[in-house]
Design an enzyme around this catalytic site. Sequence first.
Site, PDB file in Angstrom:
ATOM      1  N   THR A 284     -14.583  14.176 -22.196  1.00  0.00           N
ATOM      2  CA  THR A 284     -14.567  12.730 -22.429  1.00  0.00           C
ATOM      3  C   THR A 284     -13.424  12.433 -23.398  1.00  0.00           C
ATOM      4  O   THR A 284     -13.638  12.334 -24.612  1.00  0.00           O
ATOM      5  CB  THR A 284     -15.907  12.241 -23.011  1.00  0.00           C
ATOM      6  OG1 THR A 284     -16.346  13.148 -24.036  1.00  0.00           O
ATOM      7  CG2 THR A 284     -16.970  12.163 -21.939  1.00  0.00           C
TER       8      THR A 284
ATOM      9  N   THR B 224     -19.794  14.294 -24.783  1.00  0.00           N
ATOM     10  CA  THR B 224     -19.914  13.399 -25.930  1.00  0.00           C
ATOM     11  C   THR B 224     -19.529  11.972 -25.534  1.00  0.00           C
ATOM     12  O   THR B 224     -18.438  11.740 -25.009  1.00  0.00           O
ATOM     13  CB  THR B 224     -19.015  13.866 -27.083  1.00  0.00           C
ATOM     14  OG1 THR B 224     -19.358  15.216 -27.401  1.00  0.00           O
ATOM     15  CG2 THR B 224     -19.206  12.994 -28.313  1.00  0.00           C
TER      16      THR B 224
ATOM     17  N   CYS C 148     -12.853  17.270 -29.940  1.00  0.00           N
ATOM     18  CA  CYS C 148     -14.069  16.686 -30.522  1.00  0.00           C
ATOM     19  C   CYS C 148     -13.783  15.827 -31.747  1.00  0.00           C
ATOM     20  O   CYS C 148     -13.843  14.607 -31.673  1.00  0.00           O
ATOM     21  CB  CYS C 148     -15.057  17.801 -30.898  1.00  0.00           C
ATOM     22  SG  CYS C 148     -15.841  18.591 -29.475  1.00  0.00           S
TER      23      CYS C 148
ATOM     24  N   ARG D 287      -5.753  21.636 -26.408  1.00  0.00           N
ATOM     25  CA  ARG D 287      -6.023  20.212 -26.187  1.00  0.00           C
ATOM     26  C   ARG D 287      -5.943  19.430 -27.486  1.00  0.00           C
ATOM     27  O   ARG D 287      -6.542  19.797 -28.481  1.00  0.00           O
ATOM     28  CB  ARG D 287      -7.400  20.030 -25.546  1.00  0.00           C
ATOM     29  CG  ARG D 287      -7.504  20.517 -24.120  1.00  0.00           C
ATOM     30  CD  ARG D 287      -8.925  20.381 -23.606  1.00  0.00           C
ATOM     31  NE  ARG D 287      -9.842  21.254 -24.346  1.00  0.00           N
ATOM     32  CZ  ARG D 287     -11.170  21.219 -24.188  1.00  0.00           C
ATOM     33  NH1 ARG D 287     -11.717  20.348 -23.346  1.00  0.00           N
ATOM     34  NH2 ARG D 287     -11.933  22.045 -24.870  1.00  0.00           N
TER      35      ARG D 287
END
Length: 427
Positions: A81, A116, A256, A327
């Site tokens: 996400t 998430t 995250c 990432r």
Amino acid sequence: MLKIAIIGLGYVGLPLAVEFGKIRPVVGFDINTARIGDLRNGKDCTLEVTAQDLESAAYLEYSSDIEDLRECGVFIVTVPTPIDQVKRPDLTPLVKASETVGKVMRPGATVIYESTVYPGCTEEVCVPVLEKHSGLIYNKDFFCGYSPERINPGDKVNTLTTIKKVTSGSTPEATKAVDDLYSAIIKAGTFPASSIKVAEAAKVIENTQRDINIALVNELSVIFDRLGIDTIEVLEAAGSKWNFLPFRPGMVGGHCIGVDPYYLTHKAEEVGYNPQVILAGRRINDNMGRYVARNVVKMMLANGIDVARSTVGVMGITFKENCPDIRNSKVIDVINELKKWNVNVVVADPWASSDEVMHEYGIPLGEIGTTCPVDSLVVAVAHNEYRDLSPEALRSLCRIDNPVLADVKAMYDRYACQNAGFSVFRL
């Protein structure tokens, strides 16, 4: 013992598929056919799962064919996400995964999300997609759950089964079913939340809290640098008190901590609240890469180095140590800022894939040292391979008498590095 489908076999989905695949039938599904081929051959490029682990999952099969999902009764969605270029949630992977599940699920199915999201996303965004593509009715013909992932890439101690799992469901019966499902593999136990929305909120604030704490020490680092005080020495002194939180300054990247707060602030703005503390922390952390680069340039200029004709070695491009995940790495901000000063940047990383770095950032990985000596160094990631280097070994990589060393993770003794001939900058 319905067959489980794990949708998405990345850092989150694969460990989950392996653990369930040790005790019951599982289809590990991913649209990346190369990824499926590697896993069938016992290879995991994320390094989260060993070949022995893959072999031990006797009931696990891999597929990129949607037809193989039709016999499944439980679907667990573990797709990324991300955020878009203007920091808004990009729910495209989540919506597409929901479309896939909706096309194959049958009455009685349970769909669990681990990705998430902001509070309310599962039922406001995903459920309508499931209903549309299945023709089934929510909480009558199928049920949903939410159990946020807590995977820490590269961590071999705090793994899937040793971290307590938050669970939730769309009805009391679904909550129990979801909790029973995860209890079969999670040794650390579970925490049933009162609703899906509560579980979603719990996940997103875990990373938001950490982001804000890091932002605080990053801001302190900027202040202390102007005061001529070493930040790490201040934190070590303050840490002598029992209740001082041991956060360290650094560049906040990855999939995250640097992303999730934007999901929460997006939803907050949607309901009419303008977040202040959360976004302030994000601005500070998003600027740390450029801050590092600018300080390196200033110190090089102070040392009389011709910046526009210099070569700077950047050691590490992954978003964290001892992990191949690139990432949302903030090291790229350091590199791009240095390039604005016409610096020739050489990037090395023993963990990253050359092909992935080239594809994601357009940067070739190289070697720093004998074949490519540099004028200054930025040690950006605390890989074990770099942590073990002595100041003298680092100094041997440089070709001039007065190089700058940016020790971003404060791995080395500042005074030993100065004795080795470096001008040292660290957060």
